[in-house]
Design a protein around this motif. Structure first.
Motif, mmCIF file in Angstrom:
data_model
loop_
_atom_site.group_PDB
_atom_site.id
_atom_site.type_symbol
_atom_site.label_atom_id
_atom_site.label_comp_id
_atom_site.label_asym_id
_atom_site.label_seq_id
_atom_site.Cartn_x
_atom_site.Cartn_y
_atom_site.Cartn_z
ATOM 1 N N ASP A 1 2.052 4.649 -1.944
ATOM 2 C CA ASP A 1 0.985 5.588 -1.583
ATOM 3 C C ASP A 1 1.580 6.900 -1.070
ATOM 4 O O ASP A 1 1.130 7.989 -1.444
ATOM 5 N N GLN A 2 2.576 6.799 -0.200
ATOM 6 C CA GLN A 2 3.237 8.003 0.314
ATOM 7 C C GLN A 2 3.820 8.827 -0.825
ATOM 8 O O GLN A 2 3.670 10.052 -0.876
ATOM 9 N N ALA A 3 4.511 8.139 -1.749
ATOM 10 C CA ALA A 3 5.169 8.848 -2.842
ATOM 11 C C ALA A 3 4.160 9.530 -3.749
ATOM 12 O O ALA A 3 4.376 10.667 -4.198
ATOM 13 N N GLN A 4 3.033 8.870 -4.003
ATOM 14 C CA GLN A 4 2.057 9.433 -4.926
ATOM 15 C C GLN A 4 1.296 10.611 -4.333
ATOM 16 O O GLN A 4 0.876 11.507 -5.070
ATOM 17 N N ARG A 5 1.142 10.626 -3.030
ATOM 18 C CA ARG A 5 0.491 11.793 -2.426
ATOM 19 C C ARG A 5 1.477 12.931 -2.225
ATOM 20 O O ARG A 5 1.098 14.074 -2.000
ATOM 21 N N GLY A 6 2.787 12.631 -2.321
ATOM 22 C CA GLY A 6 3.819 13.641 -2.155
ATOM 23 C C GLY A 6 4.573 13.441 -0.862
ATOM 24 O O GLY A 6 4.075 13.776 0.213
ATOM 25 N N THR A 7 5.766 12.854 -0.960
ATOM 26 C CA THR A 7 6.576 12.606 0.227
ATOM 27 C C THR A 7 7.829 13.469 0.175
ATOM 28 O O THR A 7 8.033 14.245 -0.760
ATOM 29 N N ASP A 8 8.668 13.353 1.183
ATOM 30 C CA ASP A 8 9.925 14.106 1.193
ATOM 31 C C ASP A 8 11.011 13.248 1.824
ATOM 32 O O ASP A 8 10.760 12.126 2.281
ATOM 33 N N ALA A 9 12.222 13.772 1.825
ATOM 34 C CA ALA A 9 13.362 13.005 2.313
ATOM 35 C C ALA A 9 13.220 12.645 3.785
ATOM 36 O O ALA A 9 13.674 11.571 4.207
ATOM 37 N N ASP A 10 12.600 13.521 4.572
ATOM 38 C CA ASP A 10 12.441 13.217 5.994
ATOM 39 C C ASP A 10 11.548 11.995 6.197
ATOM 40 O O ASP A 10 11.832 11.148 7.059
#
Length: 284
Positions: free
Chosen positions: A165-174
């Motif tokens: 879910d995080q990845a699909q909404r747009g996550t980052d390295a932090d």
């Protein structure tokens, strides 16, 4: 990648492939198109690399590029991940069972005309490598899930789903670092950019397979040269599991990587690579 609304791959993530010293090649396994990163050299002993449940091929780049003086790494985007197609929705595991995964490995070996390849698999990939071991000349299994019907896999499906879910909404390295603080920064960045390329169905079906398709019977009958690496702090291959593995098939060495958990290469890159290179030299 096949059209599937639950899989996302951004242009910045794709651009990262330009920095990978490997050629993209394609194979068909039935109706499924499979993407492979071929690191060369063309005359090297082939090493087919099979990543884990949420690890597209590019996430193993930091391992593959350190092996080209020994072997020719070819890293597979497992079906339902990276640039490879989704599985046809068939069977109780929706086309993500060990038989289907092993058939993909055989397709890679046959269609790329890989003579006597070695197989290297981490986590899910280790289970696949054990199933497909007959297709190669030797096998390296890294922290294979030892779960079964009475022993749940230690990372829950809800946890995998939340990460997706995080990845699909747009996550980052932090944000990735909050879950994986020990990882090198580049690996956190790759995880952030490529996790969304993994199919939710593939993850759920594979997770179910961790508990319905046992590893130990594969290990018991594993023939040919082989070795198993495990993290000394892994919840996936525990000290009790190591003892059970040694008893079930004493022919193959079991090698621990100190201070590493399940994500051995990410937790302790230098120690894990040293152990892997030593094993590969013994198999060559």
């Amino acid at each position: 990648m096949s059209a599937n609304t639950d899989r996302v791959l951004t242009q910045p993530a794709l651009a990262e492939l330009a920095d990978v010293p490997a050629a993209s090649v394609w194979v068909r396994s039935g109706s499924v198109r499979l993407h492979v990163l071929d690191y060369g050299p063309a005359d090297g002993v082939p090493l087919v690399v099979l990543p884990g449940i949420t690890s597209p091929a590019i996430t193993m780049d930091f391992v593959a590029r350190e092996l080209t003086d020994l072997v020719r790494p070819l890293v597979l985007d497992i079906r339902g991940r990276g640039l490879s197609d989704d599985a046809p929705d068939a069977g109780p595991l929706h086309g993500y069972d060990l038989d289907a995964y092993a058939a993909d490995v055989e397709a890679v070996v046959d269609q790329l005309q890989l003579a006597k390849p070695l197989l290297l698999g981490h986590s899910m990939g280790a289970r696949i490598a054990a199933k497909a071991a007959h297709a190669g000349r030797g096998t390296v299994l890294v922290d294979p899930p030892m779960s079964h019907a009475d022993r749940p896999y230690p990372t829950t499906l809800d946890t995998f789903s939340a990460q997706l879910d995080q990845a699909q909404r747009g996550t980052d390295a932090d944000e990735v670092a909050a879950s994986w603080p020990r990882w090198p920064r580049r690996e956190q960045e790759l995880r952030a950019g490529w996790l969304a390329s993994c199919s939710r169905t593939a993850i759920a079906a594979t997770h179910a397979g961790f508990e319905s398709e046992e590893f130990l019977p594969l290990w018991e009958k594993l023939a040919g040269p082989a070795a198993l690496l495990f993290g000394s702090d892994s919840p996936v291959v525990t000290s009790a599991d190591v003892a059970a593995l040694a008893e079930a098939n004493p022919a193959h060495p079991l090698i621990g990587v100190e201070n590493a958990g399940h994500m051995i290469f990410w937790d302790e890159p230098q120690a894990a690579l040293r152990a892997l290179r030593s094993v590969l030299k013994d198999l060559l």
